[in-house]
Design a protein around this motif. Structure first.
Motif, PDB file in Angstrom:
ATOM      1  N   CYS A   1       0.853  -1.185   0.000  1.00 37.83           N
ATOM      2  CA  CYS A   1       0.000   0.000   0.000  1.00 37.83           C
ATOM      3  C   CYS A   1       0.887   1.232   0.000  1.00 37.83           C
TER       4      CYS A   1
ATOM      5  N   CYS B   1       0.503   8.146   1.214  1.00 38.18           N
ATOM      6  CA  CYS B   1       0.082   9.376   0.538  1.00 38.18           C
ATOM      7  C   CYS B   1       0.490  10.593   1.350  1.00 38.18           C
TER       8      CYS B   1
ATOM      9  N   GLU C   1      -4.048   3.159  -0.908  1.00 36.21           N
ATOM     10  CA  GLU C   1      -3.307   2.998  -2.162  1.00 36.21           C
ATOM     11  C   GLU C   1      -2.841   1.553  -2.331  1.00 36.21           C
TER      12      GLU C   1
ATOM     13  N   PRO D   1       0.502   1.021  -6.590  1.00 38.16           N
ATOM     14  CA  PRO D   1      -0.430   1.854  -5.822  1.00 38.16           C
ATOM     15  C   PRO D   1      -1.327   2.613  -6.796  1.00 38.16           C
TER      16      PRO D   1
ATOM     17  N   GLU E   1      -4.411   4.126  -6.652  1.00 39.08           N
ATOM     18  CA  GLU E   1      -5.221   5.313  -6.373  1.00 39.08           C
ATOM     19  C   GLU E   1      -4.532   6.622  -6.734  1.00 39.08           C
ATOM     20  N   PRO E   2      -3.265   6.854  -6.386  1.00 39.09           N
ATOM     21  CA  PRO E   2      -2.650   8.127  -6.776  1.00 39.09           C
ATOM     22  C   PRO E   2      -2.451   8.256  -8.278  1.00 39.09           C
TER      23      PRO E   2
END
Length: 319
Positions: free
Chosen positions: A35, A38, A63, A116, A118-119
């Motif tokens: 993960c 962030c 993430e 990861p 999501e970003p």
């Protein structure tokens, strides 16, 4: 039971035992490989006036990527054993659950590669909202993970990218990802004059602020040209902001808050992110510079705050 990171006080994360989550109807459980950490984790970790403790097990982690481990009722389009990335919210633990419609398979081209998602999805969605066109001058204020990916996307779209950041190594990273010009973020007025010189006084058609602090937002506002677009990509979570509304009015700019909350939009960004990395349009590996174990999460978040030499992004890995 499983070990999970729990925020127990300001700058104090402890690993505690927690129940392995069970997927509800329409959800899947993922056995996490890792993960990402962030920048938005920093301020909740440090403690905010409205914070309460302890936090949720695995909380702050959003993430993640890993292997589908169990299916909730009604899930038929995913299978146990598939490697995926997902949009979820308790990824600082070896297992997390996510809605099946917020999960994207990772293709064979990404086997063994940290992801990861999501970003990267955020970067794709920010870039779409920026509406970058060939031949435009695009300034990106703040070159970390997000700024580097946006530099690559904008330069590949045919824009001339001006990267602005504090650290020399960040500017080197921006050049490696396609920036045509780089400026050290140290003196507000000197930066404005430099941008004017680079643009024949016209300033920039697009400016993306990717820091999340007042001064970078002020700077980004100042270097948008007439009729241009200011894109707020930084996550501003430490209090209200002031803006130069007179300047915004006079220049007639569009101001875009590029943080998406529609799950359908976020899923589209995640799918686009997987495709971009699998097709080698974005090189993810140089951006994942620091790895930590779960019991080192305090150190990982501190590094995200302090940016030691060579730092771009930290990931927590399991296994």
């Amino acid at each position: 039971m499983m070990p999970a990171a729990v925020l127990v006080g300001p700058a104090r994360i402890e690993v505690r035992d927690a129940a392995v989550p069970a997927p509800a109807a329409g959800e899947v459980r993922i056995r996490l490989e890792g993960c990402g950490v962030c920048a938005s984790n920093v301020e909740p970790w440090a403690g905010q006036p409205w914070s309460t403790f302890p936090g949720e097990a695995g909380g702050l982690g959003h993430e993640g990527w890993g292997i589908v481990d169990a299916l909730g009722e009604g899930v038929s389009d995913l299978s146990v054993g598939e490697r995926v990335t997902m949009l979820s919210s308790h990824g600082f633990a070896p297992y997390d659950v996510a809605p099946a419609n917020q999960v994207v398979r990772l293709p064979d081209a990404l086997d063994g590669q940290p992801f990861p998602g999501e970003p990267l999805a955020c970067a794709m969605n920010i870039f779409r909202r920026a509406d970058v066109l060939p031949g435009q001058t695009v300034a990106i204020v703040g070159i970390g993970f997000l700024g580097a990916v946006l530099t690559k996307l904008a330069s590949d779209a045919g824009a001339r990218v001006i990267a602005i950041s504090r650290r020399a190594e960040s500017l080197e990273l921006a050049r490696a990802y396609g920036a045509a010009e780089t400026i050290v973020m140290d003196d507000h007025w000197a930066i404005i004059e430099r941008v004017k010189a680079l643009t024949g006084e016209a300033l920039c058609e697009r400016v993306i602020e990717a820091v999340g602090k007042q001064w970078p937002l002020d700077l980004a506002s100042a270097i948008v040209g007439f009729g241009g677009r200011l894109v707020v990509a930084g996550y501003h979570q430490d209090g209200p902001r002031q803006v130069n509304m007179q300047d915004w009015n006079w220049k007639g700019i569009d101001v875009i808050n590029a943080h998406e909350r529609d799950p359908r939009v976020n899923l589209r960004g995640l799918r686009e992110a997987v495709a971009a990395v699998a097709e080698r349009r974005v090189d993810l590996i140089p951006l994942l510079t620091h790895r930590y174990a779960l019991d080192e999460l305090n150190e990982a978040i501190a590094a995200t705050r302090d940016k030691p030499e060579g730092f771009v992004k930290a990931v927590v890995t399991f296994g």
